[in-house]
Design an enzyme around this catalytic site. Structure first.
Site, PDB file in Angstrom:
ATOM      1  N   ASP A   1       9.455  21.825  -3.013  1.00  0.00           N
ATOM      2  CA  ASP A   1       8.134  22.015  -3.591  1.00  0.00           C
ATOM      3  C   ASP A   1       7.691  23.464  -3.352  1.00  0.00           C
ATOM      4  OD1 ASP A   1       5.635  19.888  -4.431  1.00  0.00           O
ATOM      5  OD2 ASP A   1       5.086  21.936  -3.834  1.00  0.00           O
TER       6      ASP A   1
ATOM      7  N   ASN B   1       2.433  10.352  -7.175  1.00  0.00           N
ATOM      8  CA  ASN B   1       1.084  10.402  -7.728  1.00  0.00           C
ATOM      9  C   ASN B   1       1.118   9.880  -9.155  1.00  0.00           C
ATOM     10  OD1 ASN B   1      -0.187  11.517  -5.460  1.00  0.00           O
ATOM     11  ND2 ASN B   1       0.499  13.573  -6.009  1.00  0.00           N
TER      12      ASN B   1
ATOM     13  N   HIS C   1       7.761  12.346 -10.734  1.00  0.00           N
ATOM     14  CA  HIS C   1       8.508  12.951  -9.625  1.00  0.00           C
ATOM     15  C   HIS C   1       8.140  12.249  -8.334  1.00  0.00           C
ATOM     16  CE1 HIS C   1       4.761  15.162 -10.352  1.00  0.00           C
ATOM     17  NE2 HIS C   1       4.677  15.319  -9.041  1.00  0.00           N
TER      18      HIS C   1
ATOM     19  N   HIS D   1       7.667  12.810  -4.321  1.00  0.00           N
ATOM     20  CA  HIS D   1       7.536  13.790  -3.240  1.00  0.00           C
ATOM     21  C   HIS D   1       8.232  13.211  -2.010  1.00  0.00           C
ATOM     22  CE1 HIS D   1       4.061  16.203  -4.938  1.00  0.00           C
ATOM     23  NE2 HIS D   1       3.932  15.102  -5.652  1.00  0.00           N
TER      24      HIS D   1
END
Ligand code: AMP
Length: 114
Positions: A30, A86, A99, A101
């Protein structure tokens, strides 16, 4: 609709170092880490967000989690990490390309995101 930044990374339009890649997904660090280890597992298929996934995506969704395991181990946090997905603007989603995390490297109590 224009391609997401993640599609542009996957297509090589935006240079990025892949931690992992296979025919179904990539993993990258990230750019704005929220934990000492913060990586993203991103399917090549541009599913907008989790709620848009369909029954035919079942194997892909499972694959993303197994890849998250591999990436967490490779990054040295295999014994303790979180996965966050999310889904939607109201929870802070900013890039509309599904995606996962992977966050690790400090204790749960210290973690602030999610
Ligand atoms: P989300 O809020 O779940 O949509 O998360 C998007 C994530 O993508 C954020 O944590 C960003 O820091 C990260 N991000 C945005 N642009 C890039 C990039 N070019 N390379 C790596 N990570 C990125």
């Amino acid at each position: 609709m224009s391609a997401s930044i993640f599609s542009r990374i996957i297509d090589g339009e935006i240079p990025s170092d892949f931690i992992y890649e296979d025919e179904h997904c990539i993993a990258i660090h990230d750019i704005n880490p929220q934990a000492p280890v913060h990586a993203l597992v991103i399917p090549r298929k541009p599913i907008r967000m989790l709620v848009d996934a369909q029954p035919e995506d079942q194997a892909l969704l499972g694959h993303l989690m197994l890849v998250a395991n591999k990436v967490a181990l490779e990054l040295g946090v295999g014994e303790g990490f979180r996965l966050v997905v999310n889904n939607g603007e109201s929870v802070g989603m900013t890039i509309y390309h599904l995606h996962l995390h992977i966050m690790g490297g400090r204790t749960y109590a210290e973690q602030s995101m999610g």
